[in-house]
Enzyme design. Structure first.
Site, PDB file in Angstrom:
ATOM      1  N   LYS A 184     -73.123  14.605  10.771  1.00 30.52           N
ATOM      2  CA  LYS A 184     -74.819  14.965  10.412  1.00 30.52           C
ATOM      3  C   LYS A 184     -75.091  15.999  11.613  1.00 30.52           C
ATOM      4  CE  LYS A 184     -75.819  11.696   7.243  1.00 30.52           C
ATOM      5  NZ  LYS A 184     -74.691  10.915   7.134  1.00 30.52           N
TER       6      LYS A 184
HETATM    7  C1  LIG Z   1     -75.028   9.723   6.199  1.00 29.86           C
HETATM    8  C2  LIG Z   1     -75.948   8.769   5.316  1.00 29.86           C
HETATM    9  C3  LIG Z   1     -76.372   7.543   5.269  1.00 29.86           C
HETATM   10  C4  LIG Z   1     -75.680   6.641   6.149  1.00 29.86           C
HETATM   11  O1  LIG Z   1     -75.659   6.758   7.562  1.00 29.86           O
HETATM   12  P1  LIG Z   1     -74.404   5.947   8.520  1.00 29.86           P
HETATM   13  O2  LIG Z   1     -74.797   6.545   9.711  1.00 29.86           O
HETATM   14  O3  LIG Z   1     -73.032   6.575   8.010  1.00 29.86           O
HETATM   15  O4  LIG Z   1     -74.329   4.787   8.194  1.00 29.86           O
HETATM   16  C5  LIG Z   1     -77.321   7.110   4.442  1.00 29.86           C
HETATM   17  N1  LIG Z   1     -77.826   8.116   3.634  1.00 29.86           N
HETATM   18  C6  LIG Z   1     -77.392   9.162   3.544  1.00 29.86           C
HETATM   19  C7  LIG Z   1     -78.089  10.142   2.695  1.00 29.86           C
HETATM   20  C8  LIG Z   1     -76.574   9.815   4.287  1.00 29.86           C
HETATM   21  O5  LIG Z   1     -76.168  11.077   4.372  1.00 29.86           O
END
Ligand SMILES: *Cc1c(COP(=O)(O)O)cnc(C)c1O
Length: 374
Positions: A184
């Site tokens: 992210k």
């Molecule tokens: C990364 C992501 C998640 C989940 O996040 P985690 O921290 O990996 O559990 C959920 N929804 C979207 C759209 C994502 O990109």
């Protein structure tokens, strides 16, 4: 001459952050403590003073948001088929029923007309996803939820630093969930945070993240709801704080890279290749990803293989959730959400991370053009 491999995403942790994490490790307090409290304070300030609580993943953040909203068995929650599978899994996790609505072919986000058509008397909430950091029409989303008395749990996992008409995503709305997973825009290695409406919801968030426990006095301890083990550690918060300090620079650089992608692909690109570019939005989107939808004539795996030969990493975000085996077993089949199905087959994510150079973008665009014409 062989060029080094260019990944599609790369976490960048600076030396100050590494040193700060070292301090946490030496401090004698490595689980949730002062760093978590500080990270939550900083996030709250970023979101206009709203209460914020952190967790150990974006996934559990969403699940806890659903629990706080009181959603469970018998309730329907409308979401998009084009997301990381976590978005739909959490609906099942709380015992509710996932209802998909097809996406808009241009934005690749949930189509709000399709959302409206999917509302039934059992519908309790909508989970919009801002794919690649591009928000949906937030005015329309909020109006729609108000009209039908629905909660909105925003899966803003990819949208930290994004905004809508000058307001930050997370600074307005109902419950807003973010992720700090490694890829992210801001990472804590793993983690997430939830923006809440009020102090009562914040107390509930704290209970759900730690076994439902409330402490009082020196030795008072009680449990009145079923919580789990979802707290962020100070090690993770230390990474998050180090990253978050650069959020504005990260967002600005990603927008610059996206502009460069557009200018290098040029106006004739879509017409000449049949590949579809993303929406050219440099105000709202944080450009978490730069995604193309490939023409049907070229299978994605073949394109990925050609890009691999050219030393360029390509991601695919995401295959349509409703066609995964577990969701098919719930009754979802091919043809239900045709736009999502085509995008789920043909979407690719090109390299995009804040330390990419302009030359990296030139390489990626050159490789895409040659892979599409090969
Ligand atoms: C990364 C992501 C998640 C989940 O996040 P985690 O921290 O990996 O559990 C959920 N929804 C979207 C759209 C994502 O990109």
């Amino acid at each position: 001459m062989t060029q080094p491999f260019l990944p599609f995403a790369k976490p960048v942790i600076d030396e100050d952050t590494i040193a700060a994490v070292g301090e946490v490790l030496r401090s004698g307090w490595i689980t949730s403590g002062p760093k978590v409290a500080l990270f939550e304070q900083q996030l709250s300030a970023f979101f206009g003073g709203r209460p914020v609580r952190t967790f150990n993943s974006g996934t559990c953040t969403m699940e806890i948001a659903l629990r706080i909203a009181g959603i469970g068995p018998g309730d329907e929650v409308i979401t998009t088929p084009i997301s990381w599978v976590a978005t739909a899994n959490v609906i099942l996790e709380v015992g509710a029923t996932p209802v998909f609505a097809d996406i808009d072919p241009i934005t690749r986000n949930i189509d709000l007309d399709a959302v409206e058509a999917a509302i039934t008397p059992q519908t309790r909430a909508i989970i919009p996803v801002y794919l690649a950091g591009l928000p949906v029409d937030m005015d329309r989303l909020v109006a729609l939820a108000d009209k039908h008395n629905l909660r909105i749990i925003e899966d803003a996992a990819q949208a930290l630093g994004s905004s809508w008409r000058g307001k930050r995503i997370g600074s307005f709305g109902d419950l807003i969930s973010f992720s700090f997973q490694a890829n992210k825009n801001v990472t804590s290695s793993e983690g997430g945070c939830l923006v809440l409406n009020d102090a009562a919801e914040a107390v509930l968030a704290e209970k759900y993240r730690l076994q439902g426990v409330t402490r009082s006095g020196f030795d008072g301890l009680d449990v009145d709801v079923l919580g789990g083990k979802f707290n962020m550690t100070d090690v993770a918060a230390g990474i998050g704080i180090g990253q978050f300090a650069h959020i504005d620079r990260i967002t600005a650089r990603r927008r610059e890279l996206a502009r460069l992608y557009f200018s290098l692909f040029g106006d004739g690109f879509a017409g000449a290749t049949g590949a579809q570019l993303p929406v050219a939005d440099f105000e709202n989107s944080n450009w978490h990803m730069f995604q193309l939808v490939l023409p049907d004539r070229l299978p994605r795996a073949e394109f990925m293989a050609r890009m691999m030969e050219r030393q360029i990493g390509i991601g695919y975000h995401y295959p349509a959730i409703h066609l995964l085996t577990m969701y098919r077993a719930l009754g979802f089949t091919d043809g239900m959400f045709p736009v999502a199905e085509r995008v789920g087959r043909q979407i690719v994510s090109l390299p995009m991370f804040s330390t990419m150079t302009d030359a990296d973008v030139e390489r990626a665009v050159g490789a895409v053009k040659s892979a599409l014409s090969a």
